[in-house]
Design an enzyme around this catalytic site. Sequence first.
Site, PDB file in Angstrom:
ATOM      1  N   MET A  16       1.085  -1.058  -0.389  1.00 22.87           N
ATOM      2  CA  MET A  16       0.063  -0.056   0.253  1.00 22.87           C
ATOM      3  C   MET A  16       0.891   0.941   0.524  1.00 22.87           C
ATOM      4  O   MET A  16       1.999   1.272   0.692  1.00 22.87           O
ATOM      5  CB  MET A  16      -0.896  -0.407   1.500  1.00 22.87           C
ATOM      6  N   GLU A  17       1.007   2.234  -0.772  1.00 24.32           N
ATOM      7  CA  GLU A  17       1.091   3.872  -1.209  1.00 24.32           C
ATOM      8  C   GLU A  17       1.321   4.770  -0.372  1.00 24.32           C
ATOM      9  O   GLU A  17       1.245   5.853  -0.679  1.00 24.32           O
ATOM     10  CB  GLU A  17       1.122   3.743  -2.989  1.00 24.32           C
ATOM     11  N   HIS A  29       6.210  -0.051  -7.906  1.00 21.77           N
ATOM     12  CA  HIS A  29       4.727  -0.438  -7.886  1.00 21.77           C
ATOM     13  C   HIS A  29       4.506   1.052  -6.989  1.00 21.77           C
ATOM     14  O   HIS A  29       3.961   1.611  -7.826  1.00 21.77           O
ATOM     15  CB  HIS A  29       3.803  -1.049  -8.156  1.00 21.77           C
ATOM     16  N   GLU A  30       4.602   0.431  -5.413  1.00 19.31           N
ATOM     17  CA  GLU A  30       4.407   1.968  -4.798  1.00 19.31           C
ATOM     18  C   GLU A  30       5.459   3.005  -4.412  1.00 19.31           C
ATOM     19  O   GLU A  30       4.810   3.658  -4.519  1.00 19.31           O
ATOM     20  CB  GLU A  30       4.449   0.954  -3.302  1.00 19.31           C
TER      21      GLU A  30
HETATM   22  N1  BES Z   1      -3.102   0.494  -3.801  1.00 24.45           N
HETATM   23  C1  BES Z   1      -3.078  -0.705  -4.147  1.00 24.45           C
HETATM   24  C2  BES Z   1      -3.365  -1.840  -2.920  1.00 24.45           C
HETATM   25  C3  BES Z   1      -4.688  -1.619  -1.918  1.00 24.45           C
HETATM   26  C4  BES Z   1      -5.425  -2.663  -2.933  1.00 24.45           C
HETATM   27  C5  BES Z   1      -5.697  -0.545  -1.290  1.00 24.45           C
HETATM   28  C6  BES Z   1      -7.132  -2.981  -3.532  1.00 24.45           C
HETATM   29  C7  BES Z   1      -6.904  -1.082  -1.264  1.00 24.45           C
HETATM   30  C8  BES Z   1      -7.513  -2.464  -2.486  1.00 24.45           C
HETATM   31  C9  BES Z   1      -1.640  -1.087  -4.090  1.00 24.45           C
HETATM   32  O1  BES Z   1      -1.124   0.295  -4.503  1.00 24.45           O
HETATM   33  C10 BES Z   1      -1.389  -2.010  -4.923  1.00 24.45           C
HETATM   34  O2  BES Z   1      -1.883  -1.920  -5.940  1.00 24.45           O
HETATM   35  N2  BES Z   1      -1.196  -3.421  -4.743  1.00 24.45           N
HETATM   36  C11 BES Z   1      -1.083  -4.331  -5.732  1.00 24.45           C
HETATM   37  C12 BES Z   1       0.053  -5.018  -5.063  1.00 24.45           C
HETATM   38  C13 BES Z   1       0.456  -4.127  -6.763  1.00 24.45           C
HETATM   39  C14 BES Z   1       2.936  -4.838  -7.546  1.00 24.45           C
HETATM   40  C15 BES Z   1      -0.192  -4.826  -7.938  1.00 24.45           C
HETATM   41  C16 BES Z   1      -1.906  -5.062  -4.783  1.00 24.45           C
HETATM   42  O3  BES Z   1      -1.803  -5.381  -3.348  1.00 24.45           O
HETATM   43  O4  BES Z   1      -2.618  -6.376  -4.947  1.00 24.45           O
HETATM   44 ZN    ZN Z   2      -0.889   0.176  -6.701  1.00 25.37          ZN
END
Ligand code: BES
Ligand code: ZN
Length: 848
Positions: A271-272, A305-306
């Site tokens: 999570m970013e 990604h983050e």
């Molecule tokens: N912002 C998301 C995390 C997130 C995902 C928050 C779903 C709330 C609901 C984060 O940037 C993200 O995309 N995380 C991915 C991993 C990424 C490397 C593809 C994840 O959590 O799957």
């Molecule tokens: Zn993301």
Amino acid sequence: MPNDEHDYRLPRTAVPRRYGLTLAPDLEGGKFTGHEDVTIEVLEPSAELVVNAIELEIGSAAITTAAGRRLEATVRLDEESERAYFTFAETLSAGPATLHCSFTGTLNDKLRGFYRSRYTDAEGKEQVIATTQMEATHARRSFPCWDEPDLKASFGVTLELAADLMGVSNGPEVDRTALPDGRISVRFADTMVMSTYLVAFIVGRLEATEPVDVDGVPLRIVHVPGKAHLTGFGLDVGKFSLQHFVDYYGIPYPDAKVDLIAVPDFAAGAMENLGCITFREALLLVDPASATMQEEMLVADVVAHELAHMWFGDLVTMRWWNGLWLNEAFATFMEVMACDAYRPDWQRWVAFGLERTAAFEVDGLQSTRAIEYPVNSPADAEGMFDVLTYQKGAALLRMLEQYLGEDRLRDGIRHYLTVHAYENTETGDLWDAIEAVTGDPVRKIMDSWIWQGGHPVVSASLSDDGNNIVLRQHRFLFDGDDDGREWAVPVLVRQSAGGATQVDKLLLDGASTMLPTMTPDAVVVVNAGAHGFYRSRYDGPLLQRLASVATTELSAAERYQLVDDTWGAVIAGLTGADEFCQFARGFAGETELSVWQLLLAGLRWCDRFLDGEARTSFQAFVRELLTPAVERLGWAPVPLERSLDAELRGTLVRALALLGADSTAQARARALFDDPNVDPALAVAAVNVVAATGDASDFERIQARLQSATTPQEELRYLYALAEVSDPDLVDRTLDLAMSGKVRSQNAPFLIGRCMANRDHGERAWRLVRTRWTEINARFPDTSIIRMLDPIKTLTKPEQYADTKAFFAEHPVPQAARTLDQLLEREGINVKLRQRATPDLLEQFSRR
Ligand code: BES
Ligand code: ZN
């Protein structure tokens, strides 16, 4: 339930400017107390303030007016609308004011809001961490707030904690003081203005690495004690990608520091949170000596990604959740770009084909959706985190980049981020910024991809005189009729003849278009480079010419796309599964990991549809196909070989042993299970072979390894291998383990999902989900439910399909309603696939 926009959006009568937030978690008691002083701007005079809050108890609230008068509030909490209403005895006049509010809450076990994570320390004692996950709409579970992405504010966080604990938040620590009761109060610097979903605070017995300097920004990894030796790789890729983004975006990192934090219990992957990025341990902490290329690549991906989000998402944010793709598609695109720059030898853009495939598979359904999609409720917002937002969105950006040129897209992005820094945007703002820089009609092209679901198949044929290539587009659907949708398709056509090649860039912006052939007998590749988000089809003569040079003239990405389009045609019923097997024979000399992965995925489906002698004969075919490839790579790592080759060896050995049922390969893999110095990719193959071919004692050996695993990657390898077992009693043992509470709730749903994908016993896992549905939903994170369910699409007997459909008619998954529809549509398509493929394959594999 209310579900129109009005009911979910806060009135804009007052907006926050700065939150002064103090949190005091009680780790042992599982509770927290909080206090906030929020500087607000009253925009319209009113006697009421409305904010978001849920699962909180608000003790008292008051406001201080600009004139310094203090007014107590009456507080009403409405759980249904997730709001708190503060009512005052008199009307607040327009202008600045400060809201004061004290509240308490529970550190929950659902891995959202302010929650509790646990680990066992070196002395065997359980330790508790209090940590946060605010996205999408959980900040309101941690403190009363205006919880919408465009209500940006600055956050000044203070944490009160026991003196031997560590506290981390978005800003760097600026002050610490002793409290009368012996605890300490740690104050963090104010953040830049940002959305509530990016707030983070973590308290626990934690350690941090020494900071690494990246362009003046200190970067650290924070982890539970004893894992410092697993931080080297994450720091290296963190440093690399942070610098990469500073350079690419041409904008300095927007805040003061970056901490990457490995949290033992975590619902998403990572999570970013601005400057305080949280991760699952397996996605940040890794030991390069024992990890496979794919495990390392995953860490590199997630870290990149983050960090990409620090600009795309944190500095510039979508106005509302309908525009989530502006965050997630970009971060995914940037992640692949940074990873490719970090380790060019990994050929990350070729592997990206697998992500494009995942997007095609959903986007070829009638129940697909447009990338921009209406969002009202929190559940709607949660449902946006799907393969269309991430993988299709990223694939579209890659297509646009290759059409415009890499530098021109980058310049457009720089302009967009500069103009909209600290603000919120709509999709159109992005196109305007790119158009302003490039002069290309970007909006016109991209509107057709963002505002409607689906994608085309571009078919190529020769005009009668052979002098022109005719390109036509139709909507590609696995099942159902073309509804006449069209896209503005950027097409790259490569022709080659007599040693010369020519690439044409054109826009297929209507039903059809033409371009002259180089020579009437040229070999034509429609989706040159395979960057386009469309499928291709070739008429007779063009197809024959292409087939004859497929292995010599196509790039790895193009070969991958050829396999993808062919398997896609199998799912759609245009090509037989038996023809696919014949087609696969043409790839006996294939050298690329991704191409093999996709071929094997298709063959694994075929294997699901066969039994008895025909299956035995199919296994012989698989052995014929794979043995030469394994022999070419050798059974042991070769010094200085490509990382991709080591990975491919593991993949092929596993497939030869299991899909090919090769007894020699099984024996060799079993021997490797006991070799302490085995190469990581072969270790993965070995554990899966032992699980799939083993008995109860093997099961126990794997469980013992799981207990003593020393890296997060090894732990997951052993855990998930337990889903591969072939004995039904052992599947039940794995399912019991998943439900026992001994497997973290972040992993248990995935373990159950993998059991559901088990070729022979998936239905046992489905029955468990069916009967313990309420318990599963209560115990596991909401976002993981749909991921757990994904493998129901492998339940392809008509009665299984009837059962799942009937069940979900009664048991909705509100946080993933659309994805569930897609899953069920796909399951139905797979039922038909089985019905077609079984006789075709029987015919082919009983004749051998
Ligand atoms: N912002 C998301 C995390 C997130 C995902 C928050 C779903 C709330 C609901 C984060 O940037 C993200 O995309 N995380 C991915 C991993 C990424 C490397 C593809 C994840 O959590 O799957
Ligand atoms: Zn993301």
